[in-house]
Design an enzyme around this catalytic site. Structure first.
Site, PDB file in Angstrom:
ATOM      1  CD  GLU A 148      -2.709  -1.277   2.494  1.00 20.46           C
ATOM      2  OE1 GLU A 148      -3.645  -0.467   2.630  1.00 20.46           O
ATOM      3  OE2 GLU A 148      -2.425  -2.146   3.350  1.00 20.46           O
ATOM      4  CB  SER A 154      -5.507  -1.300  -0.071  1.00 22.39           C
ATOM      5  OG  SER A 154      -5.243  -0.146   0.687  1.00 22.39           O
ATOM      6  CG  ASP A 165     -14.246  -0.645   6.292  1.00 24.04           C
ATOM      7  OD1 ASP A 165     -14.392   0.549   6.608  1.00 24.04           O
ATOM      8  OD2 ASP A 165     -13.285  -1.054   5.611  1.00 24.04           O
ATOM      9  CD  GLU A 196     -10.953  -4.588   6.419  1.00 20.84           C
ATOM     10  OE1 GLU A 196     -10.597  -5.780   6.364  1.00 20.84           O
ATOM     11  OE2 GLU A 196     -10.534  -3.708   5.650  1.00 20.84           O
ATOM     12  CG  ASN A 212      -9.340   0.054   7.263  1.00 21.87           C
ATOM     13  OD1 ASN A 212      -8.573  -0.556   6.553  1.00 21.87           O
ATOM     14  ND2 ASN A 212     -10.661  -0.158   7.227  1.00 21.87           N
ATOM     15  CB  SER A 247      -8.317  10.030   2.411  1.00 15.60           C
ATOM     16  OG  SER A 247      -7.937   9.677   1.096  1.00 15.60           O
TER      17      SER A 247
END
EC number: 6.3.2.4
Length: 383
Positions: free
Chosen positions: A15, A190, A309, A323, A325, A330
């Site tokens: 990523e 990602s 999410d 999950e 993050n 961003s």
């Protein structure tokens, strides 16, 4: 006096480029009247570079040229002060003092607790989740085990190791879960390495692909009629609040890397994904998702800003946590702007949370001044 902020990005991760995009957005959002920005680019081989010119996104079209042009640096702490220093003696390069690090690193060696541990070992204050929260958030196996233990709804799943036999018993277990299945490397984000399997042959092929990225792989039941809803959470152990919700639109069964980042030429990172913001739903469902988001943030020991999410099964209306993050693409600033918190103010709050955590750490006991080796007369090693 301005606060000197080292913004760390890039890293040894698949990523890497997404981290660069997120960092450019963060550096643009930071209030230049309050903060002096020190970019810290971490190349794909782990070497670090710092120069004000590294705030130019156009430079990153040639990553090899960056390493050939700029001098390598290191972070150190000396006499209770933090410095960016040249790794090799350089007549024209001076040490740069700074106050804290702002990690904008996605994936392995950056979002998984590794970089946080590096900073913590040096006693350098940093923004975001601590080592434990970052590691838990990156490891989907541990994350799901903790959420399951606390009664948070997640989709049916199991995990498999690279060293486990893919025998009849394994495929029987997969059949009991029920095809189609979604296969994910345990420590990537990602949507990298994610595959869908609709039978045993596809499952075997998907596992071979996933094991290229990680030795642990998550196998989940794929919900076929589903909405993907995201909610950001901001805060720490003492207080959290939730953002507005978004529904992320996808072009296939799963939200792909392309769906997330390659819209509009890819220059906006996760902010470029196709979405409905705010998500269209009734107040009861919105409140329930935000409640689960806050609980997930707390259970997984997150700090700073994270994105949780969710999946909503459109056939049953059941809600599942998918999950977390801990350094979202961003920084999920678009969710906070929709919640009347501008990106610059989001950064301000993250910096204040870091200062608060640093003050708390200074008050805690980490070692004793006594030396038991000196005080123990005639100390001998047992053979």
């Amino acid at each position: 006096m301005k606060t000197n902020i080292v913004v760390a990005f890039g890293g040894e991760s698949v990523e890497h480029e997404i981290s660069i995009l997120s960092a450019m957005q963060v550096m643009a959002a930071l209030d230049k009247e309050k903060y002096e920005i020190i970019p810290l680019y971490i190349a794909k081989d782990g070497r670090m570079y710092s120069d004000e010119m590294l705030m130019d996104l156009n430079l990153y079209q040639d990553l090899d040229e960056i390493q050939a042009t700029f001098s390598e640096v290191s972070l150190i702490r000396r006499e209770d002060r933090n410095y960016v220093i040249p790794s090799h003696h350089h007549f024209f390069r001076k040490e740069i003092e700074f106050d804290m690090v702002f990690p904008v690193l996605h994936g392995t060696y950056g979002e998984d607790g590794s970089f946080q541990g590096y900073c913590k070992t040096l006693r350098i204050p940093f923004i975001g989740s601590d080592v434990c929260g970052a590691a838990i958030g990156q490891d989907k196996v541990i994350m799901k085990q903790l959420l399951q233990e606390e009664g948070i709804p997640i989709t049916p799943w199991f995990h498999v190791s690279l060293y486990q036999k893919l025998d009849e018993a394994f495929f029987a277990k997969a059949k009991r879960l029920g095809y189609p299945l979604i296969i994910k490397p345990a420590n990537l984000g990602s949507s990298v390495g994610i595959q869908i399997a609709r039978d045993d042959t596809q499952l075997h092929k998907a596992l071979i692909e996933a094991f290229q990225y990680d030795i642990q792989v998550v196998v989940e039941k794929l919900l076929t009629h589903v909405k993907e809803i995201n909610c950001s959470v901001l805060g720490d152990e003492e207080h959290v609040r939730c953002s507005e919700l978004e529904e992320v639109r996808k072009m296939d069964d799963i939200l792909s890397y392309q769906d997330k980042y390659i819209q509009d030429g890819g220059s906006k990172g996760m902010a470029s994904a196709s979405r409905i913001l705010p998500a269209l739903m009734d107040d009861e469902t919105r409140d329930e998702i935000q409640r689960y988001a806050a609980l997930t943030f707390e259970i997984l020991k997150a700090r700073g800003v994270a994105r949780i999410d969710f999946l909503i099964d459109e056939d049953t209306q059941d809600i599942y946590v998918n999950e977390i993050n801990t350094i979202p693409g961003s920084l999920s600033y678009y969710l906070w702007e929709a919640s009347d918190l501008p990106f610059s103010s989001l950064c301000d709050e993250l910096i204040e949370l870091s200062r608060k955590n640093a003050r708390r750490n200074r008050k805690q006991i980490h070692s004793y001044q006594s030396n038991i080796l000196k005080e123990a007369n005639g100390l001998k090693l047992n053979k």
